[in-house]
Motif scaffolding. Sequence first.
Motif, PDB file in Angstrom:
ATOM      1  N   VAL A 221       0.836  -1.196   0.000  1.00  0.00           N
ATOM      2  CA  VAL A 221       0.000   0.000   0.000  1.00  0.00           C
ATOM      3  C   VAL A 221       0.871   1.246   0.000  1.00  0.00           C
ATOM      4  CG1 VAL A 221      -1.686   1.328   1.335  1.00  0.00           C
ATOM      5  CG2 VAL A 221      -1.956  -1.142   1.065  1.00  0.00           C
ATOM      6  N   SER A 222       1.927   1.257   0.797  1.00  0.00           N
ATOM      7  CA  SER A 222       2.858   2.380   0.841  1.00  0.00           C
ATOM      8  C   SER A 222       4.196   1.884   1.357  1.00  0.00           C
ATOM      9  CB  SER A 222       2.347   3.507   1.744  1.00  0.00           C
ATOM     10  OG  SER A 222       3.347   4.496   1.915  1.00  0.00           O
ATOM     11  N   THR A 223       5.267   2.266   0.670  1.00  0.00           N
ATOM     12  CA  THR A 223       6.601   1.858   1.108  1.00  0.00           C
ATOM     13  C   THR A 223       7.207   2.824   2.122  1.00  0.00           C
ATOM     14  OG1 THR A 223       7.577   3.013  -0.782  1.00  0.00           O
ATOM     15  CG2 THR A 223       7.081   0.671  -1.072  1.00  0.00           C
ATOM     16  N   VAL A 224       6.484   3.890   2.492  1.00  0.00           N
ATOM     17  CA  VAL A 224       6.997   4.867   3.451  1.00  0.00           C
ATOM     18  C   VAL A 224       7.265   4.184   4.800  1.00  0.00           C
ATOM     19  CG1 VAL A 224       6.497   6.986   4.725  1.00  0.00           C
ATOM     20  CG2 VAL A 224       5.820   6.783   2.322  1.00  0.00           C
ATOM     21  N   GLY A 225       8.471   4.305   5.289  1.00  0.00           N
ATOM     22  CA  GLY A 225       8.817   3.763   6.602  1.00  0.00           C
ATOM     23  C   GLY A 225       9.260   2.319   6.621  1.00  0.00           C
ATOM     24  N   GLY A 227      11.873   0.818   5.167  1.00  0.00           N
ATOM     25  CA  GLY A 227      13.304   0.698   5.426  1.00  0.00           C
ATOM     26  C   GLY A 227      13.660   1.016   6.864  1.00  0.00           C
ATOM     27  N   ASP A 228      12.941   1.961   7.462  1.00  0.00           N
ATOM     28  CA  ASP A 228      13.198   2.311   8.861  1.00  0.00           C
ATOM     29  C   ASP A 228      12.809   1.166   9.789  1.00  0.00           C
ATOM     30  OD1 ASP A 228      14.051   4.838   8.072  1.00  0.00           O
ATOM     31  OD2 ASP A 228      12.029   5.665   8.178  1.00  0.00           O
ATOM     32  N   ALA A 229      11.677   0.525   9.504  1.00  0.00           N
ATOM     33  CA  ALA A 229      11.254  -0.614  10.322  1.00  0.00           C
ATOM     34  C   ALA A 229      12.244  -1.760  10.194  1.00  0.00           C
ATOM     35  CB  ALA A 229       9.855  -1.060   9.906  1.00  0.00           C
ATOM     36  N   PHE A 230      12.738  -1.990   8.968  1.00  0.00           N
ATOM     37  CA  PHE A 230      13.747  -3.032   8.753  1.00  0.00           C
ATOM     38  C   PHE A 230      14.996  -2.739   9.589  1.00  0.00           C
ATOM     39  CE2 PHE A 230      17.621  -4.475   6.773  1.00  0.00           C
ATOM     40  CZ  PHE A 230      17.364  -5.787   6.412  1.00  0.00           C
ATOM     41  N   ALA A 231      15.493  -1.505   9.513  1.00  0.00           N
ATOM     42  CA  ALA A 231      16.712  -1.145  10.242  1.00  0.00           C
ATOM     43  C   ALA A 231      16.533  -1.323  11.745  1.00  0.00           C
ATOM     44  CB  ALA A 231      17.099   0.297   9.916  1.00  0.00           C
ATOM     45  N   ALA A 232      15.389  -0.900  12.254  1.00  0.00           N
ATOM     46  CA  ALA A 232      15.129  -1.022  13.688  1.00  0.00           C
ATOM     47  C   ALA A 232      15.054  -2.483  14.104  1.00  0.00           C
ATOM     48  CB  ALA A 232      13.825  -0.304  14.040  1.00  0.00           C
ATOM     49  N   CYS A 252      13.053  -8.526   7.639  1.00  0.00           N
ATOM     50  CA  CYS A 252      12.284  -8.579   6.390  1.00  0.00           C
ATOM     51  C   CYS A 252      10.789  -8.705   6.669  1.00  0.00           C
ATOM     52  CB  CYS A 252      12.761  -9.740   5.521  1.00  0.00           C
ATOM     53  SG  CYS A 252      14.375  -9.485   4.761  1.00  0.00           S
ATOM     54  N   ALA A 253      10.445  -9.523   7.656  1.00  0.00           N
ATOM     55  CA  ALA A 253       9.032  -9.704   7.999  1.00  0.00           C
ATOM     56  C   ALA A 253       8.425  -8.413   8.536  1.00  0.00           C
ATOM     57  CB  ALA A 253       8.886 -10.822   9.031  1.00  0.00           C
ATOM     58  N   VAL A 254       9.167  -7.720   9.376  1.00  0.00           N
ATOM     59  CA  VAL A 254       8.679  -6.464   9.934  1.00  0.00           C
ATOM     60  C   VAL A 254       8.547  -5.403   8.843  1.00  0.00           C
ATOM     61  CG1 VAL A 254       9.265  -4.558  11.492  1.00  0.00           C
ATOM     62  CG2 VAL A 254       9.524  -6.921  12.259  1.00  0.00           C
ATOM     63  N   VAL A 258       4.972  -3.423   7.421  1.00  0.00           N
ATOM     64  CA  VAL A 258       4.760  -1.978   7.410  1.00  0.00           C
ATOM     65  C   VAL A 258       4.182  -1.499   6.077  1.00  0.00           C
ATOM     66  CG1 VAL A 258       6.006   0.227   7.434  1.00  0.00           C
ATOM     67  CG2 VAL A 258       6.444  -1.472   9.198  1.00  0.00           C
ATOM     68  N   VAL A 259       4.536  -2.145   4.970  1.00  0.00           N
ATOM     69  CA  VAL A 259       4.052  -1.679   3.669  1.00  0.00           C
ATOM     70  C   VAL A 259       2.641  -2.156   3.360  1.00  0.00           C
ATOM     71  CG1 VAL A 259       6.410  -1.703   2.796  1.00  0.00           C
ATOM     72  CG2 VAL A 259       4.904  -3.609   2.243  1.00  0.00           C
ATOM     73  N   ALA A 260       2.109  -3.070   4.172  1.00  0.00           N
ATOM     74  CA  ALA A 260       0.808  -3.660   3.889  1.00  0.00           C
ATOM     75  C   ALA A 260      -0.341  -2.727   4.281  1.00  0.00           C
ATOM     76  CB  ALA A 260       0.672  -4.996   4.622  1.00  0.00           C
ATOM     77  N   ASP A 261      -1.522  -3.119   3.906  1.00  0.00           N
ATOM     78  CA  ASP A 261      -2.734  -2.357   4.206  1.00  0.00           C
ATOM     79  C   ASP A 261      -2.877  -2.156   5.708  1.00  0.00           C
ATOM     80  OD1 ASP A 261      -5.401  -1.488   4.611  1.00  0.00           O
ATOM     81  OD2 ASP A 261      -6.030  -2.428   2.756  1.00  0.00           O
ATOM     82  N   ALA A 262      -3.047  -0.921   6.127  1.00  0.00           N
ATOM     83  CA  ALA A 262      -3.153  -0.605   7.561  1.00  0.00           C
ATOM     84  C   ALA A 262      -4.319  -1.326   8.221  1.00  0.00           C
ATOM     85  CB  ALA A 262      -3.286   0.901   7.747  1.00  0.00           C
ATOM     86  N   ARG A 263      -5.322  -1.719   7.430  1.00  0.00           N
ATOM     87  CA  ARG A 263      -6.494  -2.387   8.005  1.00  0.00           C
ATOM     88  C   ARG A 263      -6.207  -3.831   8.364  1.00  0.00           C
ATOM     89  NH1 ARG A 263     -10.310  -1.055   3.022  1.00  0.00           N
ATOM     90  NH2 ARG A 263      -8.361  -1.743   2.077  1.00  0.00           N
TER      91      ARG A 263
END
Length: 278
Positions: A221-225, A227-232, A252-254, A258-263
């Motif tokens: 849905v959105s790739t925003v964030g 990479g940050d979640a991966f790094a953390a 990778c799982a985290v 994050v990019v998936a549908d917020a719902r």
Amino acid sequence: MNPRLDVLGAINLDLLAHVQRAPAPGETVADGVLTREPGGKGANQAAAAARLGGQVRLIGAVGADDAGTQMLASLREAGVDTAGVQTVSDPTGTALIVVDADGENSIVVCAGANLKIDPAAIVRDPAVPVLTQLEIDAEVVDHVARTSTGLFALNVSPARELSAVLWKRTGLFIVNEGEYAALPRLATAPLVALTLGAEGAVLLRRGVRVAQAPGVPTSVVSTVGAGDAFAAALTVGLLQGVDEERALAAACAVGAAVVADARTRPPLQALAAYLPQV
């Protein structure tokens, strides 16, 4: 085990315009849906690391404005210690983000307060590990690297030439393919996490692959964030003592969640189970 971690980096208020397709140069699209979300690579990584079980302290700066108040409240809600966040006269950083129907994004960052962090005002235990990025003033990053004795993890984003102290002190580099290509010296670095988008990620020790994790299929849905979640997740996993292959798979799982549908995506607190169990 809840590892201590200092995150140094940018704190932004993200203004996201969700559209079917991004406008071409000179074009206007009128189907945007606006959302306001906490952002900045430092804030994103700190919040993710805290939700994944880390004892996280954020070092950064916000303005004395409503956006700064909103960002501090959001970080505290995520479990981040904000005692290291300085309040300065410049406005809180803002990112203007266009996200299309495929989840791809384009971003304009107005750094504001992020460029006014005073290194002389940073008080921290030098033995505590650090995760940082390159959205803030280079001198601040170098100062923290120079005064640190614990693990220093650097997300090389946005890519730029690195100082001698960063090459010397960084024990973990986190990069995507473009960033890796821009810095050939990474091929000799002690440990590099290289993200490969949908293909997953690899860990390289002095250019030799030592671990690999496949991508996790998801509806983007959105790739925003992401990479940050991966790094953390990778940094927290390694600090917890999880072996490299499992920590990489967890990251990778985290990132995929994050990019998936917020719902439908689970909260990051639920994904903490990936770190000891992958």
